[in-house]
Scaffold this active site. Structure first.
Site: not given
Ligand code: ACO
Length: 309
Positions: A96, A266, A236
């Site tokens: 990214c 993203n 980003h």
């Molecule tokens: N729909 C419904 N529920 C979901 C989904 C979904 N699509 N995805 C995950 N959940 C659930 C999980 O299973 C979990 O359930 P549980 O509590 O029963 O185990 C719950 O939601 C919480 O999951 P988390 O992963 O803790 O959720 P979080 O608040 O962290 O959000 C997310 C997830 C959106 C992926 C976030 O962590 C994020 O944005 N991470 C960073 C991404 C990023 O910056 N990437 C870097 C750049 S990308 C690149 O370089 C290509």
């Protein structure tokens, strides 16, 4: 592809995706479109905005992690598509942060005087590397491309400063493990889905917030620019909550932050140039404005570029 469309593929909801990420829809490339095709359209628009022809470009840097094929590079394929016959061309992999790494490299070539006009393009077709059965990743990504032409200017406008960082010890947080020389493509690697994007979302999220907060503050401090002097922050677009955290740290009102994640998701290396293009075309950028570009992604990598427009 809307969040509602995704509800029919995996156990998710528009509410969850909107609340946790800020994404409402994302663009998906056609089955026959690869990264160079998207890059070509964006590059043609950048060339036309710069009033240049492909023959004027002497270097192409293509930032991508979803290139057409392992080799030749997507940059070389793009060179052929554009007819940019005077350009050297190479790919740059910083996930990214790729477009901002690309701007930093372009700045060095221009300052060194060895290249005059450099096309920097970020292009990704992430939809072809997403596991459409994994709700933890498939809702996040989209396809797209953005491009810019970099050349020397006289006067005060231009790239004021660049920052590039990486931490390879955390590479496993966000990766495509298969398809390279570590896990070569085979029936097993396909069966195991190792060619799909894997992400430890929550850990990545926390590191991204901390790292970007520090990055934006340090970049402005280093250049003796107060946050209030900043006309626009172009981050980003990975997660609206990450963007808001960086804005809060700078005490920047959200009117001074470019957000388009709701429409594109993203798009990795394409995200910052798409946002910059929208800012310029919609008149949100004026001559003399300070603009801060920042990104964080796989590698891990993170980068910032401070511009005076
Ligand atoms: N729909 C419904 N529920 C979901 C989904 C979904 N699509 N995805 C995950 N959940 C659930 C999980 O299973 C979990 O359930 P549980 O509590 O029963 O185990 C719950 O939601 C919480 O999951 P988390 O992963 O803790 O959720 P979080 O608040 O962290 O959000 C997310 C997830 C959106 C992926 C976030 O962590 C994020 O944005 N991470 C960073 C991404 C990023 O910056 N990437 C870097 C750049 S990308 C690149 O370089 C290509």
């Amino acid at each position: 592809m809307t969040n509602r469309d995704l509800e029919t593929l995996v156990d998710t909801s528009d509410e969850w995706i909107t609340e946790r990420t800020g994404i409402k829809e994302r663009r998906i490339a056609a089955p026959n479109e690869a990264a160079s095709d998207l890059a070509c359209e964006a590059s043609q628009k950048a060339l036309s905005a710069a009033g240049l022809k492909p023959k004027h470009i002497d270097l192409i840097i293509a930032a991508t992690v979803t290139g057409d094929m392992p080799f030749p590079s997507t940059a070389c394929t793009l060179q052929a598509l554009l007819g940019a016959k005077n350009a050297a061309a190479f790919d740059l992999n910083a996930a990214c942060s790729g477009f901002l790494y690309g701007l930093s490299v372009a700045e060095c070539f221009i300052k060194a005087g060895s290249k005059k006009r450099i096309l920097v393009v970020g292009s990704e077709v992430l939809s072809k590397f997403v596991d459409w059965e994994d709700r933890g990743t498939c809702v996040l990504f989209g396809d797209g491309a953005g491009a810019a032409v970099v050349e020397a200017t006289e006067g005060e406008s231009g790239i004021i400063s660049t920052e590039m960082h990486s931490d390879g010890t955390l590479g496993g947080l966000l990766c495509i493990p298969g398809g390279g020389s570590r896990i070569p493509p085979s029936k097993d690697s396909v069966r195991d889905g190792s060619h799909f994007i894997k992400m430890k979302g929550n850990e990545t999220f926390k590191i991204a917030v901390r790292t970007l907060e520090r990055l934006v503050v340090d970049t402005l401090k280093k250049n003796k620019i107060k946050p209030s002097e900043l006309a626009l922050l172009i981050p980003h677009q990975a997660n609206l909550r990450i963007i808001q955290a960086a804005a809060e740290r700078l005490r920047l009102p959200m009117e001074k932050v470019l957000v388009n994640i709701d429409r594109y998701g993203n798009t990795s290396a394409a995200s910052v140039p798409i946002a910059l293009d929208e800012a310029v075309r919609s008149g949100r950028v004026r001559e003399g404005d300070y603009i801060l570009l920042e990104a964080f992604g796989g590698g891990l990598t993170w980068a910032a570029v401070l511009l005076k427009w």
